[in-house]
Motif scaffolding. Structure first.
Motif, PDB file in Angstrom:
ATOM      1  N   LEU A 113      22.091   0.306  -7.285  1.00 20.36           N
ATOM      2  CA  LEU A 113      21.230   0.621  -8.420  1.00 20.36           C
ATOM      3  C   LEU A 113      20.704   2.039  -8.299  1.00 20.36           C
ATOM      4  O   LEU A 113      20.447   2.515  -7.192  1.00 20.36           O
ATOM      5  N   SER A 114      20.542   2.711  -9.418  1.00 20.79           N
ATOM      6  CA  SER A 114      19.847   3.990  -9.365  1.00 20.79           C
ATOM      7  C   SER A 114      18.386   3.722  -9.015  1.00 20.79           C
ATOM      8  O   SER A 114      17.866   2.622  -9.241  1.00 20.79           O
ATOM      9  N   PHE A 115      17.716   4.709  -8.467  1.00 20.07           N
ATOM     10  CA  PHE A 115      16.333   4.525  -8.073  1.00 20.07           C
ATOM     11  C   PHE A 115      15.467   4.132  -9.269  1.00 20.07           C
ATOM     12  O   PHE A 115      14.632   3.223  -9.183  1.00 20.07           O
ATOM     13  N   GLU A 116      15.656   4.792 -10.399  1.00 16.51           N
ATOM     14  CA  GLU A 116      14.842   4.500 -11.579  1.00 16.51           C
ATOM     15  C   GLU A 116      15.092   3.087 -12.093  1.00 16.51           C
ATOM     16  O   GLU A 116      14.160   2.393 -12.520  1.00 16.51           O
ATOM     17  N   ALA A 117      16.346   2.641 -12.040  1.00 16.01           N
ATOM     18  CA  ALA A 117      16.664   1.272 -12.479  1.00 16.01           C
ATOM     19  C   ALA A 117      16.008   0.262 -11.539  1.00 16.01           C
ATOM     20  O   ALA A 117      15.507  -0.783 -11.973  1.00 16.01           O
ATOM     21  N   PHE A 118      16.018   0.577 -10.261  1.00 17.53           N
ATOM     22  CA  PHE A 118      15.380  -0.285  -9.272  1.00 17.53           C
ATOM     23  C   PHE A 118      13.882  -0.388  -9.528  1.00 17.53           C
ATOM     24  O   PHE A 118      13.302  -1.480  -9.490  1.00 17.53           O
ATOM     25  N   VAL A 119      13.237   0.738  -9.815  1.00 17.81           N
ATOM     26  CA  VAL A 119      11.796   0.745 -10.081  1.00 17.81           C
ATOM     27  C   VAL A 119      11.478  -0.118 -11.290  1.00 17.81           C
ATOM     28  O   VAL A 119      10.528  -0.919 -11.273  1.00 17.81           O
ATOM     29  N   ARG A 120      12.270   0.020 -12.356  1.00 17.10           N
ATOM     30  CA  ARG A 120      12.024  -0.764 -13.568  1.00 17.10           C
ATOM     31  C   ARG A 120      12.191  -2.262 -13.315  1.00 17.10           C
ATOM     32  O   ARG A 120      11.482  -3.080 -13.901  1.00 17.10           O
ATOM     33  N   PHE A 125       7.351  -3.421   4.126  1.00 19.90           N
ATOM     34  CA  PHE A 125       6.777  -3.218   2.799  1.00 19.90           C
ATOM     35  C   PHE A 125       6.480  -4.544   2.098  1.00 19.90           C
ATOM     36  O   PHE A 125       6.078  -4.570   0.955  1.00 19.90           O
ATOM     37  N   PHE A 126       6.667  -5.668   2.810  1.00 21.95           N
ATOM     38  CA  PHE A 126       6.580  -6.962   2.144  1.00 21.95           C
ATOM     39  C   PHE A 126       5.165  -7.318   1.723  1.00 21.95           C
ATOM     40  O   PHE A 126       4.965  -8.155   0.862  1.00 21.95           O
ATOM     41  N   GLY A 127       4.165  -6.706   2.331  1.00 26.63           N
ATOM     42  CA  GLY A 127       2.789  -7.010   1.961  1.00 26.63           C
ATOM     43  C   GLY A 127       2.410  -6.474   0.600  1.00 26.63           C
ATOM     44  O   GLY A 127       1.356  -6.806   0.067  1.00 26.63           O
ATOM     45  N   TYR A 128       3.229  -5.626   0.018  1.00 31.61           N
ATOM     46  CA  TYR A 128       2.931  -5.045  -1.290  1.00 31.61           C
ATOM     47  C   TYR A 128       3.630  -5.851  -2.384  1.00 31.61           C
ATOM     48  O   TYR A 128       4.509  -6.663  -2.131  1.00 31.61           O
ATOM     49  N   GLY A 129       3.241  -5.608  -3.621  1.00 33.83           N
ATOM     50  CA  GLY A 129       3.759  -6.385  -4.739  1.00 33.83           C
ATOM     51  C   GLY A 129       5.253  -6.228  -4.951  1.00 33.83           C
ATOM     52  O   GLY A 129       5.901  -7.114  -5.495  1.00 33.83           O
ATOM     53  N   GLU A 130       5.833  -5.108  -4.511  1.00 30.76           N
ATOM     54  CA  GLU A 130       7.243  -4.861  -4.786  1.00 30.76           C
ATOM     55  C   GLU A 130       8.160  -5.703  -3.909  1.00 30.76           C
ATOM     56  O   GLU A 130       9.268  -6.052  -4.307  1.00 30.76           O
ATOM     57  N   GLY A 131       7.717  -6.025  -2.690  1.00 33.06           N
ATOM     58  CA  GLY A 131       8.544  -6.805  -1.762  1.00 33.06           C
ATOM     59  C   GLY A 131       8.928  -8.153  -2.336  1.00 33.06           C
ATOM     60  O   GLY A 131      10.119  -8.507  -2.410  1.00 33.06           O
ATOM     61  N   ASN A 155       2.698   0.847 -13.472  1.00 33.42           N
ATOM     62  CA  ASN A 155       2.784   2.140 -12.793  1.00 33.42           C
ATOM     63  C   ASN A 155       1.740   2.201 -11.689  1.00 33.42           C
ATOM     64  O   ASN A 155       0.543   2.291 -11.951  1.00 33.42           O
ATOM     65  N   GLY A 156       2.205   2.141 -10.453  1.00 29.85           N
ATOM     66  CA  GLY A 156       1.286   2.156  -9.315  1.00 29.85           C
ATOM     67  C   GLY A 156       1.060   3.524  -8.730  1.00 29.85           C
ATOM     68  O   GLY A 156       0.482   3.641  -7.643  1.00 29.85           O
ATOM     69  N   GLY A 157       1.548   4.554  -9.415  1.00 31.26           N
ATOM     70  CA  GLY A 157       1.306   5.913  -8.942  1.00 31.26           C
ATOM     71  C   GLY A 157       2.240   6.332  -7.819  1.00 31.26           C
ATOM     72  O   GLY A 157       3.250   5.680  -7.523  1.00 31.26           O
ATOM     73  N   GLU A 158       1.869   7.434  -7.183  1.00 34.25           N
ATOM     74  CA  GLU A 158       2.726   8.028  -6.157  1.00 34.25           C
ATOM     75  C   GLU A 158       2.912   7.124  -4.950  1.00 34.25           C
ATOM     76  O   GLU A 158       3.983   7.088  -4.342  1.00 34.25           O
ATOM     77  N   ASN A 159       1.858   6.405  -4.541  1.00 32.55           N
ATOM     78  CA  ASN A 159       1.985   5.524  -3.373  1.00 32.55           C
ATOM     79  C   ASN A 159       3.018   4.437  -3.612  1.00 32.55           C
ATOM     80  O   ASN A 159       3.823   4.120  -2.730  1.00 32.55           O
ATOM     81  N   GLN A 160       3.025   3.878  -4.808  1.00 39.69           N
ATOM     82  CA  GLN A 160       4.011   2.855  -5.130  1.00 39.69           C
ATOM     83  C   GLN A 160       5.421   3.435  -5.131  1.00 39.69           C
ATOM     84  O   GLN A 160       6.346   2.845  -4.555  1.00 39.69           O
ATOM     85  N   ARG A 161       5.594   4.590  -5.768  1.00 40.49           N
ATOM     86  CA  ARG A 161       6.927   5.202  -5.815  1.00 40.49           C
ATOM     87  C   ARG A 161       7.417   5.555  -4.416  1.00 40.49           C
ATOM     88  O   ARG A 161       8.608   5.444  -4.124  1.00 40.49           O
ATOM     89  N   ARG A 193       6.696   3.920  -1.627  1.00 39.44           N
ATOM     90  CA  ARG A 193       7.134   2.675  -0.993  1.00 39.44           C
ATOM     91  C   ARG A 193       8.494   2.237  -1.530  1.00 39.44           C
ATOM     92  O   ARG A 193       9.386   1.849  -0.767  1.00 39.44           O
ATOM     93  N   LEU A 194       8.656   2.307  -2.864  1.00 45.97           N
ATOM     94  CA  LEU A 194       9.921   1.899  -3.462  1.00 45.97           C
ATOM     95  C   LEU A 194      11.064   2.815  -3.034  1.00 45.97           C
ATOM     96  O   LEU A 194      12.195   2.357  -2.832  1.00 45.97           O
ATOM     97  N   TRP A 195      10.766   4.091  -2.894  1.00 48.67           N
ATOM     98  CA  TRP A 195      11.800   5.031  -2.446  1.00 48.67           C
ATOM     99  C   TRP A 195      12.275   4.683  -1.041  1.00 48.67           C
ATOM    100  O   TRP A 195      13.475   4.720  -0.749  1.00 48.67           O
ATOM    101  N   GLU A 196      11.337   4.299  -0.169  1.00 50.25           N
ATOM    102  CA  GLU A 196      11.695   3.926   1.203  1.00 50.25           C
ATOM    103  C   GLU A 196      12.548   2.666   1.210  1.00 50.25           C
ATOM    104  O   GLU A 196      13.523   2.566   1.972  1.00 50.25           O
ATOM    105  N   ILE A 197      12.182   1.670   0.384  1.00 51.81           N
ATOM    106  CA  ILE A 197      12.982   0.448   0.308  1.00 51.81           C
ATOM    107  C   ILE A 197      14.392   0.771  -0.190  1.00 51.81           C
ATOM    108  O   ILE A 197      15.394   0.319   0.376  1.00 51.81           O
ATOM    109  N   HIS A 198      14.467   1.575  -1.258  1.00 47.10           N
ATOM    110  CA  HIS A 198      15.766   1.936  -1.836  1.00 47.10           C
ATOM    111  C   HIS A 198      16.601   2.735  -0.841  1.00 47.10           C
ATOM    112  O   HIS A 198      17.815   2.516  -0.706  1.00 47.10           O
ATOM    113  N   ARG A 199      15.967   3.635  -0.109  1.00 47.00           N
ATOM    114  CA  ARG A 199      16.692   4.471   0.865  1.00 47.00           C
ATOM    115  C   ARG A 199      17.218   3.631   2.026  1.00 47.00           C
ATOM    116  O   ARG A 199      18.357   3.799   2.464  1.00 47.00           O
ATOM    117  N   LYS A 200      16.415   2.689   2.509  1.00 48.32           N
ATOM    118  CA  LYS A 200      16.812   1.892   3.668  1.00 48.32           C
ATOM    119  C   LYS A 200      17.896   0.886   3.321  1.00 48.32           C
ATOM    120  O   LYS A 200      18.630   0.434   4.207  1.00 48.32           O
TER     121      LYS A 200
END
Length: 234
Positions: free
Chosen positions: A26-33, A4-10, A39-45, A47-54
């Motif tokens: 961290l809670s998922f919402e705290a991590f997103v903030r 996921f490093f090619g995206y802005g969140e990495g 707000n990058g929409g569903e695709n961003q969420r 990607r972030l969910w996968e990072i948080h889960r892994k």
């Protein structure tokens, strides 16, 4: 996380120097903030969910505070450079819009502001070229037979003696057009038919397509016309 490093969140995760254990706590919402300022929409969420889960199953590693400082300095520098590039592109586009030919160039599929500016800068007055071979030579897309001291002549290749940045931009435009625009996809696919197994054929055909796109651009500049799919068959 590497995937996921090619995206802005990495980079944001690196900037805050979050190791997997800290991230997982961290809670998922705290991590997103923390790692996303927009707000990058569903695709961003997703990607972030996968990072948080892994993060919860990652072996992780301890990071020294000095590494965190270095990461923040480097990423702040990269973000500043990115902003400078965007501002430069904006100013180049503003200058290009003063020329009527610019509007004809950006009408070509695959031609964004960058490649349109490169073509406009390289060709200038389109009427100074007597034929399409002179135009291709400007970009180094003209054919040249390389004998290399051999007795038998090899297959012609492009000379690469022209403007390298223009040639690279045209190839990228051909890559985009041959995958996203129906007319160019059809043109590209027809020329691949029966030759799909040849080594490097897709790259060679895209180089030829890049050359054709330059000729189309030159023609539109001369005639002061917007792009029409019929230009491809001409």
């Amino acid at each position: 996380m590497d995937s996921f490093f090619g995206y802005g969140e990495g980079p944001a995760v690196v900037k805050w120097c979050l190791n997997p254990a800290e991230l997982a706590n961290l809670s998922f919402e705290a991590f997103v903030r923390m790692v996303s300022s927009s707000n990058g929409g569903e695709n961003q969420r997703r990607r972030l969910w996968e990072i948080h889960r892994k993060a919860s199953s990652s072996i992780g590693c301890m990071v020294h505070p000095s590494a965190g400082l270095e990461a923040r300095i480097l990423l702040d520098g990269l973000q500043h450079l990115h902003s400078m590039i965007l501002e430069t592109d904006r100013r180049i586009a503003a200058v290009c819009r003063r020329f009527p030919e610019y509007g004809y160039l950006v009408s070509i599929p695959g031609f964004g502001p960058d490649i349109s500016a490169k073509v406009l800068g390289a060709l200038g007055n389109p009427h100074r070229f007597e034929n399409h071979r002179q135009v291709l030579k400007t970009a180094g897309l003209d054919l040249s037979s390389d004998r290399s001291g051999k007795r038998t002549e090899t297959a012609p290749v492009i000379s690469k003696k022209g403007k390298a940045d223009l040639r690279y931009g045209l190839y990228q435009a051909a890559l985009i057009a041959s995958t996203r625009n129906h007319a160019f996809i059809t043109y590209y696919t027809n020329r691949l038919t029966g030759r799909e197994r040849e080594k490097g054929i897709r790259t060679r055909m895209r180089v030829k397509l890049a050359a054709k796109m330059l000729i189309i651009a030159w023609t539109l500049m001369k005639k002061r016309q917007m792009f029409d799919p019929g230009c491809i068959r001409a």
